[in-house]
Structures are given as structure tokens and as C-alpha cells.
Design a protein around this motif. Structure first.
Motif, mmCIF file in Angstrom:
data_model
loop_
_atom_site.group_PDB
_atom_site.id
_atom_site.type_symbol
_atom_site.label_atom_id
_atom_site.label_comp_id
_atom_site.label_asym_id
_atom_site.label_seq_id
_atom_site.Cartn_x
_atom_site.Cartn_y
_atom_site.Cartn_z
ATOM 1 N N LYS A 60 0.828 -1.216 0.000
ATOM 2 C CA LYS A 60 0.000 0.000 0.000
ATOM 3 C C LYS A 60 0.863 1.268 0.000
ATOM 4 O O LYS A 60 0.657 2.178 -0.810
ATOM 5 C CB LYS A 60 -0.927 0.014 1.238
ATOM 6 C CG LYS A 60 -1.768 -1.240 1.376
ATOM 7 C CD LYS A 60 -2.664 -1.192 2.597
ATOM 8 C CE LYS A 60 -1.940 -1.092 3.928
ATOM 9 N NZ LYS A 60 -1.131 -2.279 4.268
ATOM 10 N N SER A 61 1.821 1.309 0.929
ATOM 11 C CA SER A 61 2.696 2.485 0.990
ATOM 12 C C SER A 61 3.491 2.632 -0.291
ATOM 13 O O SER A 61 3.649 3.739 -0.821
ATOM 14 C CB SER A 61 3.680 2.380 2.158
ATOM 15 O OG SER A 61 2.982 2.328 3.364
ATOM 16 N N THR A 62 3.986 1.519 -0.790
ATOM 17 C CA THR A 62 4.785 1.565 -2.012
ATOM 18 C C THR A 62 3.960 2.136 -3.166
ATOM 19 O O THR A 62 4.459 2.947 -3.949
ATOM 20 C CB THR A 62 5.313 0.157 -2.356
ATOM 21 O OG1 THR A 62 5.999 -0.352 -1.211
ATOM 22 C CG2 THR A 62 6.249 0.191 -3.535
ATOM 23 N N PHE A 71 -2.731 10.162 1.676
ATOM 24 C CA PHE A 71 -2.475 9.949 3.109
ATOM 25 C C PHE A 71 -1.918 8.547 3.297
ATOM 26 O O PHE A 71 -2.549 7.586 2.884
ATOM 27 C CB PHE A 71 -3.777 10.027 3.925
ATOM 28 C CG PHE A 71 -4.440 11.379 3.944
ATOM 29 C CD1 PHE A 71 -5.249 11.788 2.899
ATOM 30 C CD2 PHE A 71 -4.279 12.221 5.040
ATOM 31 C CE1 PHE A 71 -5.882 13.019 2.923
ATOM 32 C CE2 PHE A 71 -4.908 13.458 5.076
ATOM 33 C CZ PHE A 71 -5.718 13.860 4.018
ATOM 34 N N ASP A 72 -0.766 8.422 3.931
ATOM 35 C CA ASP A 72 -0.232 7.091 4.227
ATOM 36 C C ASP A 72 -0.355 6.818 5.723
ATOM 37 O O ASP A 72 0.471 7.250 6.508
ATOM 38 C CB ASP A 72 1.233 6.974 3.785
ATOM 39 C CG ASP A 72 1.723 5.529 3.863
ATOM 40 O OD1 ASP A 72 0.915 4.640 4.201
ATOM 41 O OD2 ASP A 72 2.916 5.294 3.587
ATOM 42 N N GLU A 73 -1.360 6.093 6.105
ATOM 43 C CA GLU A 73 -1.624 5.763 7.507
ATOM 44 C C GLU A 73 -1.399 6.965 8.429
ATOM 45 O O GLU A 73 -0.546 6.922 9.306
ATOM 46 C CB GLU A 73 -0.721 4.600 7.933
ATOM 47 C CG GLU A 73 -1.019 3.352 7.132
ATOM 48 C CD GLU A 73 -0.386 2.113 7.758
ATOM 49 O OE1 GLU A 73 -0.282 2.101 8.986
ATOM 50 O OE2 GLU A 73 -0.035 1.195 7.021
ATOM 51 N N PRO A 74 -2.205 8.003 8.244
ATOM 52 C CA PRO A 74 -1.947 9.249 8.968
ATOM 53 C C PRO A 74 -2.157 9.154 10.471
ATOM 54 O O PRO A 74 -1.708 10.050 11.192
ATOM 55 C CB PRO A 74 -2.951 10.230 8.349
ATOM 56 C CG PRO A 74 -4.031 9.370 7.800
ATOM 57 C CD PRO A 74 -3.354 8.100 7.347
HETATM 58 MG MG LIG Z 1 2.682 1.249 4.792
#
Ligand SMILES: [Mg+2]
Ligand SMILES: Nc1ncnc2c1ncn2[C@@H]1O[C@H](COP(=O)(O)OP(=O)(O)OP(=O)(O)O)[C@@H](O)[C@H]1O
Lengths: 251, 242
Positions: B43-45, B163-166
Motif C-alpha cells: 500500500k505504501s509503495t 495519506f499514508d496511515e496518517p
Molecule cells: Mg505502509
């Protein structure tokens, strides 16, 4: 030794001591500042990501190699020897008779630069990767990121190491007496050579060196604390805390 | 629906480890899309590839009709159209809250000081941080930092906010204040792409949910459909954990 003889040496020779201390302070201060600038330039250069284009990459490699050689050589040899090689070498090779004071500043600067390059590089590497990413994410290029985000933090972080270099330089400029710069050690040697009171004369020099390093350390600590700002934050104004955020509709 | 970003056959490998495998995916204007999936699913990637913090190893990212992965494309010009909110906030430590929201506008968008400060103040007020404009990040709590980070991203007036796991790095009592800000944002018509583990929140704000597993998009659809009637076995298995 008597206390009176120390006083006598001071009263008779204070202008020479003072001038010596002044020259020592001048060489070490200018040397540290120029050295820090050299360190910043090389340190920043050494953190530039490897360019994609072949031509740029070759330049990057060549400069990188030169800078590495410079750092290794100046860190790996004593400053007293560098002073002799540079001062007499420049006279022999190019027939330049360098002004002794400029030569001294030059030697201290490039010597400090070699150490500062590593300190700056360490300072940049130690900055959290998130700082670079946040800057890139809002569209800043490498130079903007360095200038507005990374380097201000690096400067703060390397200030203690720079102060340390400054103090070392105040002490180590004494080796420059080998090229007859009229810094404090050289002046003291001259004074002692005239009155034959070696112990008393050098005791005075000792005290002057200590006062200089002590004062410089304190002043720079003070600057560090000033840069850090207050530990706590006072809220601006005293409006009611807004709990539910209100956004305007986007058009 | 008008697409803002279209991702086609996106691939990303770290060495021999293929983290994203042929991702096809579109974000439309005004849409709130949440990406869910287990840890390590990519997901982050994916988010980082979209704003080029990671360089994709294959595929295309189409923005305003152009593939921005073309060599000729100006990365920084593209990036300023996307906002990013990080798990670790990443506020600029050498700037105060206001400075964080101003610096990008001044240097990247070349706005005047006055305009940049006005815009920044507006968004700082929206996130409830107007009392802390002179505070340095070290003076702020996690929730406050994240709200400033959101204001910083909004101040650039991006087309999409990522938003990455804010809320993942926040103490539990601060999660609410950040989610509230994001909920209000979702209602303004802003395009948002959110990676989150907050399922309740995702269900509430999202127009669409994307479920990722092992580098592929397994299933996507409207929040209600995906949560209540998932079709894929992997989605069901993942959702059972909540
Ligand atoms: Mg991540
Ligand atoms: N810079 C990197 N170098 C090598 N491998 C990486 C790198 N970044 C991520 N990976 C790998 O890619 C995979 C996907 O990571 P990613 O961070 O995208 O997962 P994620 O879905 O965001 O997980 P989480 O929910 O834990 O944040 C993981 O196996 C991770 O180890």
C-alpha cells in the motif's frame, strides 16, 4: 619563579602578547569559517544523488575522487608538515613568496575544511529521511530542499563540532610558528628568548590560550542555546480552541 | 467521472522482490478512495510510486493526459499537484507551524509572502491550529503535528491529497482529532487517496475501497459493497480479522 617576575614580563611585553593572541584568534577564526564553508560545499556535493546522464556522472565521479583525495591527505598528515610543504613548496615551485599570515590562514582553512567535510556529510546523513521526502513531496528540488530544510538543521547539528574545530585551531595554530607567523606561541618564544624566563613567559601564554578557548566555548554554547529557542511554547492569542474543524466547500 | 490520475500496469520491484505487480487503478476527481490490506501488501509503495518518492520499475502514470514516467517529464512540477501526508508527520523541524505551510508556496508556487501567509492561516484555522502558528514541531503533540502536516499539504492546493496511515503513529487519544479533520475534508469535494487501518473511518468517508494483497489489487468497490458483500475469498479472510 616569583609572582613579581611574571607581572614584570606582562607589563614589559603586553603589546607583543596581545598582538600574538590577536593573530592566533584571527587565523583560527577565519580558518574555521572558511574551513566550514569548504566543508559545507564538499559535504553537500557528496550527498547529491548520482546523476542519470553520462556526462554529469563522469564530472560527479571525477570531483568526488578529487574531494576524497583531499580529505584523506589532509586528515592523514600533520598540519605542521603541511605548513612547511605548502609554504616552502609554493616558494620553490611557483616562486611565490606568500605573505605568512595569508599562508597560515590558507593552511588552517584547508586543514579544517577536510575535517568539516566529513562532519557536514555526517550531519546531512543524520537528518531524518522524512525531511527530504516531505520537501520532495511538495515539489522542492534538491537545491531548495537543501537550502530551506536540510542545511539549516545541519548547521545547528554541526555547531558543536564546529566550535570544537575552532578551539582545536586556537591551540594548533601554535605549530605555524614554523613558518614564522607572529601568533601567540611565536611571540612568546621571542619574548622568552630575550629575557630567558621560559617558564614564566610560557605560563602567561598558557593562561592566554586558556582564556581564549574557554571564552570561545562559552560564547558558542550560548549561541547554540539561542538557536534552540525556548523549551516551551506559549499559545498565540487566547481564542477558544476550535474543536470541530470547518472547511469551505470546494468550488 | 473525470479521472485525475490513471495508473496502468504499474510495477515496482526492490531488487528481485516484486512488491507491486501490474496495478491498474484510477482516481477520479472529487473521489475519496481508501486502500486497505495487510501489512506488507504494498500500500505504501503504491502511494510512494504515485508521487514518485519511489521510481516505478514499469507501467504508466497518466496525469492530465501525459505519462509522467516519461524521461522528459518534470518530476517536481508534477509533484506539486499532489499533497502527501505521512505516517511520521515529517514536519520541517527548522520551521514553525506557519513556516511549514508557507515555505512550499513561496519556493515552489512562487507566491508572495502575504498571499502564502494568508492561505496558510486559512488552512491552519481549518485544522484548528491557529493558536500554534509560531510553535516549532518539537512543541507540538503528535495529533497537532499531523493537523499542521495536513494544512501544509492543503496550502499547496493540490489536485489529490495522499495519506499514508496518517493516524498509525498517534497515541489513541489523538487519533480522533486527526480523523475528524479528514472527515471534514472528505465532505469538501477534495480528491483523497487514503491508506488506512481504520476500517470504521474508511467505511464512513470513502466513496470507494481498494483491497490490496501481495502487490495486487484483489477487489475494489463502494464501501458498503466491499465491507458487507466482498466477493473474493482473500478479502473475506482479511475482513474477518476486524
Ligand atoms: Mg505502509
Ligand atoms: N525501500 C525498500 N527496499 C526494499 N524493500 C522494500 C522497501 N520498501 C518496501 N519494501 C518491501 O515492500 C513490501 C511492501 O511494503 P509496503 O511498505 O508498501 O507495505 P504496506 O502495505 O504499506 O505495509 P504496512 O501496512 O505495514 O505499512 C514489503 O515487503 C517491504 O518489505
Amino acid at each position: 619563579m616569583s609572582f613579581e617576575s611574571v607581572i614584570k614580563i606582562v607589563t614589559e611585553n603586553w603589546p607583543m602578547f596581545l598582538r600574538g593572541a590577536g593573530v592566533t584568534l584571527l587565523i583560527s577564526m577565519v580558518g574555521t569559517i572558511i574551513g566550514a564553508l569548504i566543508g559545507l560545499l564538499i559535504g553537500v556535493f557528496r550527498t547529491i544523488p548520482r546523476p542519470d546522464r553520462l556526462f554529469k556522472r563522469i564530472i560527479h565521479r571525477v570531483l568526488g575522487g578529487l574531494f576524497s583525495a583531499y580529505i584523506e591527505i589532509f586528515r592523514g598528515t600533520p598540519m605542521i608538515v603541511q605548513a612547511m610543504v605548502i609554504y616552502y613548496g609554493s616558494a620553490m615551485a611557483f616562486g611565490i613568496d606568500m605573505d605568512r599570515l595569508y599562508a597560515a590562514i590558507f593552511i588552517v582553512s584547508i586543514n579544517t575544511g577536510a575535517y568539516m567535510s566529513e562532519i557536514v556529510r555526517g550531519g546531512i546523513v543524520s537528518i531524518d529521511k522524512g525531511q527530504f521526502e516531505a520537501a520532495q513531496a511538495i515539489g522542492m528540488n534538491h537545491i531548495q530542499t537543501m537550502r530551506h530544510v536540510v542545511l539549516p538543521q545541519v548547521m545547528r547539528n554541526i555547531l558543536p563540532a564546529t566550535s570544537n574545530e575552532f578551539v582545536i585551531n586556537i591551540k594548533d595554530t601554535s605549530v605555524l610558528n614554523v613558518i614564522s607567523v607572529t601568533e601567540l606561541y611565536f611571540q612568546t618564544k621571542t619574548i622568552a628568548g630575550n629575557n630567558f624566563k621560559y617558564f614564566e613567559s610560557f605560563l602567561i601564554a598558557c593562561i592566554i590560550y586558556f582564556v581564549m578557548t574557554f571564552t570561545v566555548t562559552r560564547i558558542l554554547r550560548f549561541i547554540e542555546r539561542k538557536m534552540d529557542g525556548p523549551d516551551n511554547y506559549m499559545m498565540a492569542g487566547n481564542q477558544m480552541q476550535v474543536t470541530t474543524p470547518q472547511f469551505k466547500e470546494q468550488s | 467521472m473525470q479521472p485525475v490520475i490513471e495508473i496502468q500496469h504499474l510495477k515496482k520491484s526492490f531488487g528481485s522482490h516484486e512488491v507491486l505487480k501490474d496495478i491498474d487503478f484510477t482516481v477520479n476527481k472529487g473521489e475519496v478512495v481508501s486502500i486497505i490490506g495487510s501489512s506488507g501488501s504494498g500500500k505504501s509503495t503504491l502511494l510512494r510510486c504515485i508521487n514518485l518518492l519511489e521510481k516505478p520499475t514499469g507501467g504508466q502514470i497518466i496525469y492530465q493526459g501525459e505519462n509522467i514516467l516519461d524521461d522528459t517529464h518534470d518530476m517536481n512540477a508534477y509533484r506539486k499537484n499532489l499533497g502527501m501526508v505521512f505516517q511520521q508527520f515529517n514536519l520541517f523541524n527548522n520551521h514553525n507551524a506557519l513556516g511549514n505551510c508557507v515555505i512550499g508556496q513561496r519556493k515552489v508556487l512562487k507566491r508572495s509572502k502575504k498571499e502564502a501567509e494568508d492561505v496558510a492561516m486559512n488552512y491552519l484555522r481549518d485544522v484548528g491550529m491557529e493558536q500554534y502558528i509560531h510553535a516549532k514541531p518539537k512543541h507540538l503533540s503528535g495529533g497537532q503535528k499531523q493537523r499542521v502536516a495536513i494544512a501544509r499539504a492543503l496550502a499547496m492546493e493540490p489536485d489529490v491529497l495522499l495519506f499514508d496511515e496518517p493516524t498509525s503513529a498517534l497515541d489513541p487519544e489523538m487519533v480522533g482529532e486527526v480523523l475528524n479533520v479528514m472527515k471534514s475534508l472528505a465532505h469538501t469535494g477534495l480528491t483523497m487517496l487514503i491508506v488506512t487501518h481504520e476500517m470504521e473511518f474508511a467505511r464512513e468517508v470513502s466513496d470507494r475501497i481498494v483491497f490490496m494483497d501481495q502487490g495486487v489489487i484483489v477487489e475494489q468497490g463502494p464501501a458498503q459493497q466491499l465491507f458487507d458483500n466482498p466477493t473474493e475469498e482473500r478479502t473475506k479472510a482479511f475482513l474477518r480479522r476486524f
